[in-house]
Design a protein around this motif. Structure first.
Motif, PDB file in Angstrom:
ATOM      1  N   GLU A 193      38.718  55.882  38.400  1.00  0.00           N
ATOM      2  CA  GLU A 193      40.009  55.310  38.003  1.00  0.00           C
ATOM      3  C   GLU A 193      40.673  54.602  39.193  1.00  0.00           C
ATOM      4  O   GLU A 193      41.217  53.506  39.048  1.00  0.00           O
ATOM      5  N   GLU A 194      40.614  55.208  40.368  1.00  0.00           N
ATOM      6  CA  GLU A 194      41.201  54.610  41.560  1.00  0.00           C
ATOM      7  C   GLU A 194      40.390  53.395  42.013  1.00  0.00           C
ATOM      8  O   GLU A 194      40.961  52.375  42.432  1.00  0.00           O
ATOM      9  N   MET A 195      39.073  53.467  41.899  1.00  0.00           N
ATOM     10  CA  MET A 195      38.238  52.322  42.267  1.00  0.00           C
ATOM     11  C   MET A 195      38.515  51.131  41.348  1.00  0.00           C
ATOM     12  O   MET A 195      38.551  49.989  41.799  1.00  0.00           O
ATOM     13  N   THR A 196      38.703  51.424  40.089  1.00  0.00           N
ATOM     14  CA  THR A 196      39.022  50.363  39.134  1.00  0.00           C
ATOM     15  C   THR A 196      40.360  49.714  39.489  1.00  0.00           C
ATOM     16  O   THR A 196      40.513  48.493  39.427  1.00  0.00           O
ATOM     17  N   ARG A 197      41.331  50.546  39.870  1.00  0.00           N
ATOM     18  CA  ARG A 197      42.637  50.010  40.270  1.00  0.00           C
ATOM     19  C   ARG A 197      42.497  49.079  41.472  1.00  0.00           C
ATOM     20  O   ARG A 197      43.102  48.005  41.506  1.00  0.00           O
ATOM     21  N   LEU A 198      41.678  49.452  42.445  1.00  0.00           N
ATOM     22  CA  LEU A 198      41.458  48.611  43.630  1.00  0.00           C
ATOM     23  C   LEU A 198      40.777  47.299  43.253  1.00  0.00           C
ATOM     24  O   LEU A 198      41.116  46.230  43.774  1.00  0.00           O
ATOM     25  N   TYR A 199      39.817  47.380  42.334  1.00  0.00           N
ATOM     26  CA  TYR A 199      39.084  46.183  41.918  1.00  0.00           C
ATOM     27  C   TYR A 199      40.018  45.204  41.192  1.00  0.00           C
ATOM     28  O   TYR A 199      39.959  43.978  41.404  1.00  0.00           O
ATOM     29  N   VAL A 200      40.870  45.757  40.340  1.00  0.00           N
ATOM     30  CA  VAL A 200      41.840  44.911  39.629  1.00  0.00           C
ATOM     31  C   VAL A 200      42.788  44.261  40.636  1.00  0.00           C
ATOM     32  O   VAL A 200      43.093  43.052  40.543  1.00  0.00           O
ATOM     33  N   ARG A 201      43.240  45.028  41.613  1.00  0.00           N
ATOM     34  CA  ARG A 201      44.147  44.472  42.625  1.00  0.00           C
ATOM     35  C   ARG A 201      43.468  43.351  43.404  1.00  0.00           C
ATOM     36  O   ARG A 201      44.107  42.344  43.745  1.00  0.00           O
ATOM     37  N   PHE A 202      42.180  43.516  43.703  1.00  0.00           N
ATOM     38  CA  PHE A 202      41.449  42.478  44.438  1.00  0.00           C
ATOM     39  C   PHE A 202      41.552  41.136  43.700  1.00  0.00           C
ATOM     40  O   PHE A 202      41.835  40.088  44.302  1.00  0.00           O
ATOM     41  N   HIS A 203      41.335  41.161  42.397  1.00  0.00           N
ATOM     42  CA  HIS A 203      41.380  39.915  41.625  1.00  0.00           C
ATOM     43  C   HIS A 203      42.805  39.369  41.519  1.00  0.00           C
ATOM     44  O   HIS A 203      43.002  38.139  41.499  1.00  0.00           O
ATOM     45  N   GLU A 204      43.774  40.249  41.471  1.00  0.00           N
ATOM     46  CA  GLU A 204      45.167  39.783  41.454  1.00  0.00           C
ATOM     47  C   GLU A 204      45.515  39.093  42.778  1.00  0.00           C
ATOM     48  O   GLU A 204      46.163  38.038  42.788  1.00  0.00           O
ATOM     49  N   GLU A 205      45.060  39.697  43.879  1.00  0.00           N
ATOM     50  CA  GLU A 205      45.339  39.115  45.197  1.00  0.00           C
ATOM     51  C   GLU A 205      44.576  37.818  45.406  1.00  0.00           C
ATOM     52  O   GLU A 205      45.036  36.922  46.130  1.00  0.00           O
ATOM     53  N   CYS A 206      43.412  37.688  44.768  1.00  0.00           N
ATOM     54  CA  CYS A 206      42.607  36.461  44.893  1.00  0.00           C
ATOM     55  C   CYS A 206      43.340  35.252  44.316  1.00  0.00           C
ATOM     56  O   CYS A 206      43.140  34.120  44.764  1.00  0.00           O
ATOM     57  N   GLU A 207      44.150  35.513  43.298  1.00  0.00           N
ATOM     58  CA  GLU A 207      44.912  34.408  42.707  1.00  0.00           C
ATOM     59  C   GLU A 207      45.926  33.861  43.711  1.00  0.00           C
ATOM     60  O   GLU A 207      46.255  32.674  43.686  1.00  0.00           O
ATOM     61  N   LYS A 208      46.400  34.723  44.593  1.00  0.00           N
ATOM     62  CA  LYS A 208      47.339  34.287  45.626  1.00  0.00           C
ATOM     63  C   LYS A 208      46.590  33.753  46.843  1.00  0.00           C
ATOM     64  O   LYS A 208      47.049  32.803  47.497  1.00  0.00           O
ATOM     65  N   ASP A 209      45.451  34.350  47.155  1.00  0.00           N
ATOM     66  CA  ASP A 209      44.693  33.976  48.347  1.00  0.00           C
ATOM     67  C   ASP A 209      43.201  33.877  48.001  1.00  0.00           C
ATOM     68  O   ASP A 209      42.451  34.848  48.126  1.00  0.00           O
ATOM     69  N   PRO A 210      42.747  32.681  47.554  1.00  0.00           N
ATOM     70  CA  PRO A 210      41.344  32.492  47.149  1.00  0.00           C
ATOM     71  C   PRO A 210      40.343  32.821  48.252  1.00  0.00           C
ATOM     72  O   PRO A 210      39.166  33.090  47.963  1.00  0.00           O
ATOM     73  N   ALA A 211      40.781  32.829  49.493  1.00  0.00           N
ATOM     74  CA  ALA A 211      39.867  33.126  50.607  1.00  0.00           C
ATOM     75  C   ALA A 211      39.316  34.550  50.512  1.00  0.00           C
ATOM     76  O   ALA A 211      38.286  34.875  51.127  1.00  0.00           O
ATOM     77  N   LEU A 212      39.990  35.412  49.755  1.00  0.00           N
ATOM     78  CA  LEU A 212      39.502  36.777  49.591  1.00  0.00           C
ATOM     79  C   LEU A 212      38.118  36.813  48.942  1.00  0.00           C
ATOM     80  O   LEU A 212      37.324  37.727  49.201  1.00  0.00           O
ATOM     81  N   GLU A 213      37.836  35.832  48.086  1.00  0.00           N
ATOM     82  CA  GLU A 213      36.515  35.759  47.448  1.00  0.00           C
ATOM     83  C   GLU A 213      35.424  35.690  48.510  1.00  0.00           C
ATOM     84  O   GLU A 213      34.380  36.333  48.410  1.00  0.00           O
ATOM     85  N   ASP A 214      35.668  34.873  49.534  1.00  0.00           N
ATOM     86  CA  ASP A 214      34.690  34.749  50.613  1.00  0.00           C
ATOM     87  C   ASP A 214      34.538  36.064  51.370  1.00  0.00           C
ATOM     88  O   ASP A 214      33.430  36.440  51.771  1.00  0.00           O
ATOM     89  N   GLU A 215      35.636  36.775  51.537  1.00  0.00           N
ATOM     90  CA  GLU A 215      35.561  38.064  52.220  1.00  0.00           C
ATOM     91  C   GLU A 215      34.726  39.066  51.406  1.00  0.00           C
ATOM     92  O   GLU A 215      33.930  39.831  51.955  1.00  0.00           O
ATOM     93  N   GLY A 216      34.914  39.030  50.089  1.00  0.00           N
ATOM     94  CA  GLY A 216      34.136  39.912  49.215  1.00  0.00           C
ATOM     95  C   GLY A 216      32.655  39.605  49.308  1.00  0.00           C
ATOM     96  O   GLY A 216      31.819  40.516  49.406  1.00  0.00           O
ATOM     97  N   ARG A 217      32.321  38.303  49.273  1.00  0.00           N
ATOM     98  CA  ARG A 217      30.905  37.915  49.390  1.00  0.00           C
ATOM     99  C   ARG A 217      30.345  38.321  50.747  1.00  0.00           C
ATOM    100  O   ARG A 217      29.183  38.729  50.854  1.00  0.00           O
ATOM    101  N   ALA A 218      31.168  38.219  51.772  1.00  0.00           N
ATOM    102  CA  ALA A 218      30.725  38.585  53.123  1.00  0.00           C
ATOM    103  C   ALA A 218      30.404  40.080  53.198  1.00  0.00           C
ATOM    104  O   ALA A 218      29.422  40.479  53.843  1.00  0.00           O
TER     105      ALA A 218
END
Length: 570
Positions: A193-218
């Motif tokens: 449940e907590e991991m899912t919350r973090l994953y959802v937050r990641f995508h929410e933050e990506c909308e504000k900062d697309p560079a996070l996608e690159d960090e995830g791939r890295a």
């Protein structure tokens, strides 16, 4: 005692006696025997049409001649109707033979040895790491578990495999999210449940900062490259996910022998790629490498993407060869929804093209339909999802309410509610042909009347209640007491239970066992209402008690094979 085999032997002997040296007679007479739709037409029927060409004679004449050559104590009479030879059992002898056969080892009735020396791998459940176990995983989990039990019951060595979904860029994103906003204690406490919350937050933050996608791939690249920190977090996520999943598996009585998922096969794909290349099966297509399946009327199977990386098809191929090398399976079953039919047809065909003949019969996709919940399609993206742990908990609660109403004096109501509630969920999933879509409704699943799990469980408990009340030291059974229509119908169903188990294995269809067990329960309840089990001469009581004991044992076996418990009291 297998009455089908007995009747088949009688027919074969009659053919040899009536037509010595006849050529072209079918080998498997038993497979030709039919069960008449009405009891008045006999217990078994042999269609003589199948012999007409070989014997150069009309079916009615063949039936007449065969009837003249059949005389056996297990058969009361044989009737010729058109081109059919109808067999009517000697009721007393039939009752004695079946009861003695079952009671010799009641818990093993229906088991077999056809699987001795053979191994079957079963790939089922296959949950995704860092995602909650939802109702969409119910079918694959209970189907695979039932098939594992059925194969084991018939002598096969089984290997249950949970092919975890644990590879892909999303896990880099998960690690990235944890590094930025995660707290170890929270993940340990709340799990997936907590991991899912973090994953959802990641995508929410990506909308504000697309560079996070690159960090995830890295971060995923670090996992691929074996970075110690990235791998440590990744493996921890798997441990936490499995810990949560084990709660569900324990409730369902489901076990596995291997949890090797996609990540396990990443370093084993080179063998597949190199062998495909050496055998001239790899072709370049728009920068990617494929196996052309045009002649097999399928789209190409993608092996290497344009960026040089493998895909899940490549890893599935690696898994096939690893399992063959490790377990030397005779069959490898993939219990996966029908939407993946093309994928499995493609990879099985690739293995076949590589020159491995065992792929034709040894690799099997056990497809099943989709699950909806009370008329609504489940969809994770829209938020309409039912988590399996919640479903099982609610099933127990609802079962407890019903048991409190129906059996207020029952001891240990909570234990009975657990068995009934979870059993109802499993039974409703395995009630019909696996390829049919399932719409789960509480009122249907938990109904104590009709063809439901609680109904069958209640019949088992009823048998137990009767046996507890039965007199001790009963004399030898008088099997004449089992010659009535209701008892004979019940005995016929019990005698055919081994056939149902074998057919369920042959067709990878547990619902055949579910239906056979349910029909026995229905027949016993009719017998129970028409006849007083514990009244009359003691030798007659002994016969009725014995058939009750047999029914209880066979129902318990049938329920066990589909993964449902059999309560002693309800």
């Amino acid at each position: 005692m297998d009455m089908r085999l007995s009747i088949a032997e009688l027919v074969r002997n009659a053919i040899e006696a009536a037509y010595p040296g006849a050529q072209g007679v079918p080998e498997d007479i038993g497979a030709l025997l039919e069960v008449p739709p009405e009891r008045e037409m006999g217990d078994f029927a042999f269609p003589c049409f199948k012999l007409s060409r070989a014997l150069r004679m009309g079916p009615p004449m063949i039936a007449k001649k065969l009837a003249e050559n059949i005389n056996a104590p297990e058969v009361a009479r044989v009737e010729c109707v058109g081109g059919y030879l109808n067999f009517f059992f000697n009721r007393e002898n039939f009752a004695r033979d079946i009861m003695q056969a079952v009671m010799a080892a009641p818990e093993k009735w229906g088991s077999g040895e056809e699987g001795n020396g053979k191994t079957v791998c079963l790939d089922y459940s296959s949950i995704n790491i860092a995602k909650r176990f939802h109702i969409g995983h119910l079918s694959t989990t209970v189907l695979g578990n039932a098939l594992k039990r059925i194969y084991e019951f018939l002598g096969w060595k089984t290997v249950g495999i949970n092919h975890l979904g644990d590879w892909g860029t999303q896990f880099g994103k998960m690690v990235c999210a944890y590094k930025k906003w995660g707290v170890k204690e929270e993940v340990e406490k709340h799990g997936v449940e907590e991991m899912t919350r973090l994953y959802v937050r990641f995508h929410e933050e990506c909308e504000k900062d697309p560079a996070l996608e690159d960090e995830g791939r890295a971060w995923f690249k670090k996992i691929e490259d074996g970075d110690e920190e990235a791998l440590s977090i990744f493996r921890w996520f798997k441990e936490v996910t499995l810990r949560d999943a084990m709660k569900v598996y324990e409730k369902l009585g489901v076990t596995f022998d291997s949890y090797a998922g996609e990540s396990f096969y990443v370093d084993k794909t080179d063998r597949v790629v190199n062998e495909l290349r050496d055998k001239g099966l790899l072709e370049e297509s728009e920068g990617a490498l494929i196996v052309n399946l045009e002649e097999d009327k399928m789209p190409p199977c993608l092996i290497i993407k344009r960026d040089g990386t493998t895909i899940y098809a490549t890893r599935d191929l690696a898994a096939i060869f690893y399992r063959k090398d490790t377990y030397n399976f005779d069959k490898c079953l993939y219990v996966v929804a029908y939407q993946q039919d093309l994928h499995f047809r493609q990879i099985f065909k690739v293995v076949e093209k590589m020159g491995y003949d065992w792929a034709k019969d040894g690799l099997i996709h056990v497809a099943f339909g989709m699950v909806s919940y009370e008329g609504q399609t489940l969809a994770t993206r829209s938020g309409h999802v039912v988590y399996l742990e919640d479903l099982l908990a609610r099933a127990q609660e609802k079962a407890l309410d019903i048991i409190k109403e129906k059996s207020p004096n029952l001891e240990n109501k909570e234990e009975a509610a657990r068995q009934v509630g979870i059993g109802a969920v499993v039974y409703s999933t395995l009630q019909n042909s696996r390829i049919k879509d399932i719409d789960f409704w509480w009122d249907r699943a938990l109904n104590f009347d009709g063809e439901t799990g609680p109904y069958v469980q209640y019949t088992h408990a009823r048998c137990g209640s009767i046996l507890r009340k039965a007199p001790e030291n009963l004399p030898a059974p008088d099997y004449k007491a089992l010659c009535d229509d209701e008892a004979q119908h019940l005995l016929r169903l019990i005698s055919r239970f081994p056939e149902a188990v074998s057919e369920a294995c042959l067709r990878n269809e547990p619902s055949i066992v579910t239906r056979a067990t349910t029909e026995i329960a229905k027949a016993y309840n009719k017998y129970y209402y028409e006849h007083r089990i514990l009244d009359g001469e003691l030798s007659e009581v002994a016969a009725r008690v014995e058939v009750t004991r047999a029914v209880k044992a066979v129902i318990k076996t049938g329920l066990y094979l589909i993964g449902v418990e059999a309560p002693e009291r309800m």
